[in-house]
Design a protein around this motif. Structure first.
Motif, mmCIF file in Angstrom:
data_model
loop_
_atom_site.group_PDB
_atom_site.id
_atom_site.type_symbol
_atom_site.label_atom_id
_atom_site.label_comp_id
_atom_site.label_asym_id
_atom_site.label_seq_id
_atom_site.Cartn_x
_atom_site.Cartn_y
_atom_site.Cartn_z
ATOM 1 N N PHE A 123 0.858 -1.187 0.000
ATOM 2 C CA PHE A 123 0.000 0.000 0.000
ATOM 3 C C PHE A 123 0.895 1.239 0.000
ATOM 4 N N GLY A 124 0.440 2.285 -0.676
ATOM 5 C CA GLY A 124 1.243 3.500 -0.729
ATOM 6 C C GLY A 124 0.511 4.614 -1.438
ATOM 7 N N ILE A 125 1.297 5.537 -2.012
ATOM 8 C CA ILE A 125 0.737 6.717 -2.658
ATOM 9 C C ILE A 125 0.063 6.326 -3.969
ATOM 10 N N VAL A 126 -1.173 6.783 -4.141
ATOM 11 C CA VAL A 126 -1.921 6.534 -5.372
ATOM 12 C C VAL A 126 -2.523 7.857 -5.842
ATOM 13 N N HIS A 127 -2.950 7.900 -7.131
ATOM 14 C CA HIS A 127 -3.614 9.057 -7.718
ATOM 15 C C HIS A 127 -5.077 8.658 -7.957
ATOM 16 N N PRO A 128 -5.979 8.947 -7.026
ATOM 17 C CA PRO A 128 -7.362 8.477 -7.160
ATOM 18 C C PRO A 128 -8.150 9.173 -8.258
ATOM 19 N N LEU A 129 -7.692 10.340 -8.748
ATOM 20 C CA LEU A 129 -8.436 11.093 -9.768
ATOM 21 C C LEU A 129 -7.532 11.401 -10.960
ATOM 22 N N PRO A 130 -7.092 10.378 -11.698
ATOM 23 C CA PRO A 130 -6.221 10.644 -12.850
ATOM 24 C C PRO A 130 -6.989 11.345 -13.972
ATOM 25 N N ILE A 144 -8.301 14.106 -13.863
ATOM 26 C CA ILE A 144 -9.187 15.120 -13.283
ATOM 27 C C ILE A 144 -8.400 16.021 -12.349
ATOM 28 N N ALA A 145 -7.687 15.397 -11.426
ATOM 29 C CA ALA A 145 -6.839 16.130 -10.491
ATOM 30 C C ALA A 145 -5.568 15.316 -10.323
ATOM 31 N N ASP A 146 -4.653 15.506 -11.300
ATOM 32 C CA ASP A 146 -3.426 14.690 -11.282
ATOM 33 C C ASP A 146 -2.560 14.981 -10.069
ATOM 34 N N GLY A 147 -2.666 16.184 -9.521
ATOM 35 C CA GLY A 147 -1.847 16.512 -8.359
ATOM 36 C C GLY A 147 -2.400 15.983 -7.050
ATOM 37 N N PHE A 148 -3.615 15.444 -7.086
ATOM 38 C CA PHE A 148 -4.225 14.930 -5.855
ATOM 39 C C PHE A 148 -3.738 13.513 -5.613
ATOM 40 N N THR A 149 -3.106 13.288 -4.469
ATOM 41 C CA THR A 149 -2.584 11.957 -4.116
ATOM 42 C C THR A 149 -3.181 11.500 -2.799
ATOM 43 N N LEU A 150 -3.128 10.195 -2.611
ATOM 44 C CA LEU A 150 -3.701 9.598 -1.397
ATOM 45 C C LEU A 150 -2.898 8.375 -1.030
ATOM 46 N N ASN A 151 -2.585 8.232 0.245
ATOM 47 C CA ASN A 151 -1.873 7.050 0.730
ATOM 48 C C ASN A 151 -2.912 5.977 1.034
ATOM 49 N N SER A 152 -2.922 4.943 0.229
ATOM 50 C CA SER A 152 -3.938 3.895 0.377
ATOM 51 C C SER A 152 -3.787 3.097 1.662
ATOM 52 N N ALA A 153 -2.682 3.266 2.384
ATOM 53 C CA ALA A 153 -2.494 2.529 3.639
ATOM 54 C C ALA A 153 -3.488 2.962 4.712
ATOM 55 N N ILE A 154 -4.059 4.181 4.576
ATOM 56 C CA ILE A 154 -5.003 4.641 5.601
ATOM 57 C C ILE A 154 -6.331 3.885 5.530
ATOM 58 N N THR A 155 -6.554 3.165 4.425
ATOM 59 C CA THR A 155 -7.802 2.403 4.330
ATOM 60 C C THR A 155 -7.843 1.256 5.335
ATOM 61 N N LEU A 156 -6.692 0.797 5.771
ATOM 62 C CA LEU A 156 -6.667 -0.328 6.721
ATOM 63 C C LEU A 156 -7.175 0.083 8.100
ATOM 64 N N PRO A 157 -6.620 1.108 8.750
ATOM 65 C CA PRO A 157 -7.148 1.463 10.071
ATOM 66 C C PRO A 157 -8.584 1.980 10.007
ATOM 67 N N ILE A 158 -8.923 2.736 8.958
ATOM 68 C CA ILE A 158 -10.292 3.249 8.863
ATOM 69 C C ILE A 158 -11.282 2.108 8.710
ATOM 70 N N GLY A 159 -10.974 1.163 7.827
ATOM 71 C CA GLY A 159 -11.913 0.077 7.567
ATOM 72 C C GLY A 159 -12.017 -0.915 8.716
ATOM 73 N N VAL A 160 -10.912 -1.473 9.150
ATOM 74 C CA VAL A 160 -10.928 -2.550 10.143
ATOM 75 C C VAL A 160 -11.397 -2.051 11.504
ATOM 76 N N GLU A 161 -10.803 -0.980 11.993
ATOM 77 C CA GLU A 161 -11.127 -0.514 13.346
ATOM 78 C C GLU A 161 -12.521 0.124 13.411
ATOM 79 N N THR A 162 -12.920 0.812 12.355
ATOM 80 C CA THR A 162 -14.262 1.397 12.350
ATOM 81 C C THR A 162 -15.318 0.307 12.341
ATOM 82 N N TYR A 163 -15.094 -0.724 11.545
ATOM 83 C CA TYR A 163 -16.070 -1.812 11.541
ATOM 84 C C TYR A 163 -16.119 -2.527 12.887
#
Length: 286
Positions: free
Chosen positions: A174-181, A183-202
């Motif tokens: 998991f790492g840096i991704v461009h979720p809006l290619p 559309i917003a090429d400069g917008f990046t997101l670290n996909s590693a944050i999906t793990l704590p948000i998903g698992v612990e929130t559930y």
């Protein structure tokens, strides 16, 4: 006022009935078993026998009163005070049967003081006078406990869990991704944050559903199992990250990478299933 019997020898029930009859005449009604026990200084069995005899006599007096012929107008209708009290009490519906029993000291008393006895036909008999425990149970005492300390406890846990999941995600790809290619090429997101948000929130959501007690049985059972599984999986993820970090590993082994990569999909499936079960009515089969 009649005086209680004082004797050091067991008194037969037949000798206790006249004293109970006098007490009933003074009260205007058949006394309760607890009152008879206290007044006659006898045990529960004898007080129960005397109470039954008094009720039987009162029932006979009542039936004789209803079947009595109309007296001649010339006859006097004056009666003694004791007879009038018996006749008036006989016309009532035996309130002592439906009234709650008297309060008696509980053997478990102590700081609790006096405990109310359950009535013969349900309910709790009210206390005859205010006690310190009753006064202490005011509206302030009955208010729900504040839950703000949970936020204070969750703050350090959030920091540790977040850093652990993000670190493990980076070790598993998991790492840096461009979720809006495009559309917003400069917008990046670290996909590693999906793990704590998903698992612990559930895990927190399923735990809330399980302990709420306001959902169908199937939803509660599923929430219990999935909440415990999510918490256990979160703990294993933290252990795996710290072991890999302590060993200086820069890339996690493929079994760990496989499990971590499947977590977002598993969390989505469990969340959708739990939401569906919450809004599904029970059809009688569990």
């Amino acid at each position: 006022m009649s005086t209680p019997l004082r004797t050091s020898y067991p008194v037969p029930v037949e000798d206790l009935i006249p004293a109970g009859r006098r007490l009933a005449a003074e009260l205007g009604e058949v006394p309760s078993q607890n009152r008879l026990m206290k007044h006659l200084r006898v045990g529960k069995d004898k007080a129960k026998a005397v109470h039954a005899a008094l009720i039987e006599e009162r029932a006979e007096d009542r039936s004789e009163t209803h079947l009595h012929s109309v007296p001649d107008p010339d006859e006097t209708t004056t009666e003694t005070d004791g007879s009038a009290a018996v006749v008036d009490a006989a016309a009532e519906e035996f309130p002592q049967v439906t009234q709650p029993a008297d309060l008696v000291p509980s053997r478990r008393a102590g700081w609790r003081g006096w405990f109310p006895r359950l009535a013969r036909r349900g309910g709790i008999s009210p206390a005859s006078e205010a006690t310190t425990d009753a006064d202490a149970e005011t509206g302030d005492e009955m208010r729900p406990l504040r839950s703000w300390p949970v936020l204070l406890l969750a703050l350090p846990a959030f920091v540790a869990v977040w850093s652990g999941w993000v670190g493990l995600g980076e070790l598993t790809g998991f790492g840096i991704v461009h979720p809006l290619p495009g559309i917003a090429d400069g917008f990046t997101l670290n996909s590693a944050i999906t793990l704590p948000i998903g698992v612990e929130t559930y895990a927190a959501f399923a735990l809330r559903v399980w302990l709420s007690g306001r959902v169908p049985v199937r939803a509660r059972r599923f929430a219990k199992r999935s909440a415990l599984s999510a918490l256990a999986l979160g703990a294993l993820g933290q252990v795996a990250y710290h072991l890999l970090e302590a060993a200086g590993v820069t890339a996690a082994p493929w079994p760990i990478t496989t499990v971590v990569a499947c977590l977002p999909v598993a969390v989505l499936g469990m969340g959708a299933a739990l939401a569906h079960l919450i809004h599904t009515r029970e059809n009688g089969s569990h």
